[in-house]
Design a protein around this motif. Structure first.
Motif, PDB file in Angstrom:
ATOM      1  N   TYR A 142       0.989  -1.380   0.079  1.00  0.00           N
ATOM      2  CA  TYR A 142      -0.048  -0.060   0.238  1.00  0.00           C
ATOM      3  C   TYR A 142       1.025   1.640  -0.718  1.00  0.00           C
ATOM      4  O   TYR A 142       1.786   1.059   0.456  1.00  0.00           O
ATOM      5  N   MET A 143       0.523   2.291  -1.232  1.00  0.00           N
ATOM      6  CA  MET A 143       2.491   3.264  -1.095  1.00  0.00           C
ATOM      7  C   MET A 143       2.047   4.181  -0.448  1.00  0.00           C
ATOM      8  O   MET A 143       2.752   5.618  -1.028  1.00  0.00           O
ATOM      9  N   GLN A 144       0.726   4.450   0.283  1.00  0.00           N
ATOM     10  CA  GLN A 144       0.963   6.065   1.467  1.00  0.00           C
ATOM     11  C   GLN A 144       2.470   6.189   1.220  1.00  0.00           C
ATOM     12  O   GLN A 144       2.204   7.624   1.588  1.00  0.00           O
ATOM     13  N   ILE A 145       2.773   5.341   2.569  1.00  0.00           N
ATOM     14  CA  ILE A 145       3.986   5.768   3.133  1.00  0.00           C
ATOM     15  C   ILE A 145       5.100   6.697   2.091  1.00  0.00           C
ATOM     16  O   ILE A 145       5.720   7.348   2.541  1.00  0.00           O
ATOM     17  N   TRP A 146       4.852   5.626   1.069  1.00  0.00           N
ATOM     18  CA  TRP A 146       6.298   6.102   0.123  1.00  0.00           C
ATOM     19  C   TRP A 146       5.513   8.178  -0.531  1.00  0.00           C
ATOM     20  O   TRP A 146       6.761   8.322  -0.412  1.00  0.00           O
ATOM     21  N   GLY A 147       4.742   7.565  -0.583  1.00  0.00           N
ATOM     22  CA  GLY A 147       4.423   9.589  -1.597  1.00  0.00           C
ATOM     23  C   GLY A 147       4.667  10.455   0.100  1.00  0.00           C
ATOM     24  O   GLY A 147       4.847  11.546  -0.056  1.00  0.00           O
ATOM     25  N   ILE A 148       3.667   9.928   1.080  1.00  0.00           N
ATOM     26  CA  ILE A 148       4.316  10.751   2.492  1.00  0.00           C
ATOM     27  C   ILE A 148       5.743  10.749   3.081  1.00  0.00           C
ATOM     28  O   ILE A 148       6.430  12.167   2.958  1.00  0.00           O
ATOM     29  N   ALA A 149       6.659   9.735   2.602  1.00  0.00           N
ATOM     30  CA  ALA A 149       8.021  10.007   2.330  1.00  0.00           C
ATOM     31  C   ALA A 149       8.440  11.075   1.714  1.00  0.00           C
ATOM     32  O   ALA A 149       9.431  11.820   1.932  1.00  0.00           O
ATOM     33  N   GLU A 150       8.395  11.124   0.400  1.00  0.00           N
ATOM     34  CA  GLU A 150       8.822  12.038  -0.569  1.00  0.00           C
ATOM     35  C   GLU A 150       8.334  13.309  -0.237  1.00  0.00           C
ATOM     36  O   GLU A 150       9.231  14.264  -0.629  1.00  0.00           O
ATOM     37  N   GLU A 151       7.346  13.740   0.166  1.00  0.00           N
ATOM     38  CA  GLU A 151       6.208  14.538   0.517  1.00  0.00           C
ATOM     39  C   GLU A 151       7.652  15.325   1.412  1.00  0.00           C
ATOM     40  O   GLU A 151       7.707  17.066   1.736  1.00  0.00           O
ATOM     41  N   MET A 152       7.922  14.842   2.578  1.00  0.00           N
ATOM     42  CA  MET A 152       8.661  14.944   3.973  1.00  0.00           C
ATOM     43  C   MET A 152      10.156  15.383   2.842  1.00  0.00           C
ATOM     44  O   MET A 152      11.204  15.703   4.514  1.00  0.00           O
TER      45      MET A 152
END
Length: 373
Positions: free
Chosen positions: A109-119
């Motif tokens: 579930y790729m949510q954390i990947w997107g959050i990490a990039e945003e951070m």
């Protein structure tokens, strides 16, 4: 200008799952109604609930029920959130800073990947290997971890493959994290949806730098409650509560009440048994349907979770295939492209069996019309 990438998997589902005759890609189980879940006395009590805020980190009775699912935990180790999606967001903002490396199990579930990039973090992928029945490539994980690695994030049971880690694999992941003093963060939202009926061990208790999420949306078939949680060390959970004050403040008071009932031991067992029974029956039916096509479809049967991840041998991109089925037959499947894995698609197997089979009948029509199969 938006600094966070579109969460493709969720956006595609939100756009299409409610506009088709057959949504074949539901990732959980057919949801309960209140009448199915609660008795008359409980429903009556619900109608007399004062619609206030309640305790913003989760009511004490609910947090006690949740903590009982994890060895050595108390209510002080629990933060209740609006679904496990908020739990993931809060965990990342509590644990990570700009420049940190995050090594993530893929597919996932790729949510954390997107959050990490945003951070401003650096996400790296280690893979579950299809050729090895989706076993994790732990040598790859070890090679990717550096002193800059702040978090290793895994999904167990896995979305979308249904793979469950062995105790040995869990211990090796912990050992790799310990080596660089990194956190292990595990999405355990499918814990309780094991096909063999035996709830897998949590990462909680294996290492002092572990945080996990959970929730009622998947294994418990109660997605409309939007009830999730984080479990971790007491001082860290206090920090996550501080972030929670800036996000949603609290989950709904009705969800607190209903969630506590759902997690009472007898009711919890009733819910999990119902869902596991559906899963086992539906998996047999879907495998039979796929197998009629010989080697057109390849799959590794899941050990857990609400879905089957299928590889197909047709000369068409997965997003194209999904869009064509949606437009031509009003059937929605999730394209493997959402996981970065073309020539795959996801079928939900937690729905009502007759509904799934009726949707697959539409797919059969489409395959005959377009490919002569």
């Amino acid at each position: 200008m938006m600094n966070i990438p579109i969460f493709e998997l969720e956006r595609v589902q939100s756009l299409f799952e409610n506009t088709v005759d057959y949504n074949l890609t539901e990732s959980g189980f057919h949801p309960y109604t209140l009448n199915e879940l609660l008795d008359k006395e409980q429903i009556d009590a619900l109608t007399h609930t004062v619609l206030g805020y309640g305790q913003t980190n989760g009511s004490i009775p609910l947090r006690k029920r949740i903590s009982a699912l994890y060895n050595g935990s108390s209510e002080e180790n629990v933060l209740v959130t609006n679904g496990s999606a908020e739990a993931n967001f809060i965990a990342c903002h509590t644990l990570l800073e700009k420049g940190d490396e995050v090594v993530m199990m893929v597919p996932n579930y790729m949510q954390i990947w997107g959050i990490a990039e945003e951070m401003g973090c650096v996400p790296k992928a280690f893979h579950l290997r299809e050729e090895n029945n989706w076993k994790p490539d732990l040598a790859e994980l070890k090679s990717l971890v550096t002193p800059k690695t702040k978090m290793i994030t895994v999904c167990n049971p896995n979305n979308p493959t249904g793979y469950t880690l062995t105790i040995d694999e869990m211990e090796e992941i912990v050992a790799i994290a310990k080596n660089v003093d990194a956190w292990v963060y595990c999405d355990e939202v499918y814990r309780g949806a094991e096909l063999n009926g035996k709830t897998i061990e949590s990462f909680i208790g294996m290492y002092d730098k572990v945080m996990v999420n959970g929730g009622l949306s998947k294994a418990y078939a109660l997605p409309g409650l939007r009830l999730g949680w984080l479990i971790g060390p007491e001082n860290l959970i206090a920090d996550t509560w501080a972030y929670h004050d800036y996000t949603s403040i609290t989950a709904g008071i009705m969800s607190h009440y209903i969630g506590e009932i759902a997690l009472r031991p007898e009711k919890r067992q009733e819910i999990l048994t119902r869902n596991r029974t559906m899963l086992n029956e539906n998996l047999i039916a879907v495998k039979e349907w796929l197998n009629q096509y010989g080697d057109l479809f390849e799959y590794v049967a899941p050990k857990s979770g609400g879905m089957l991840f299928v590889k197909y041998n047709l000369d068409i991109n997965s997003s194209e295939l999904a869009e064509w089925l949606r437009k031509e037959k009003s059937v929605f499947i999730l394209a493997g492209d959402c996981y970065g894995m073309d020539h795959h698609f996801r079928i939900g197997i937690g729905e009502r069996k007759d509904y799934i089979l009726a949707g697959l009948e539409r797919v059969k029509e489409a395959l005959t019309e377009r490919f002569g199969l």
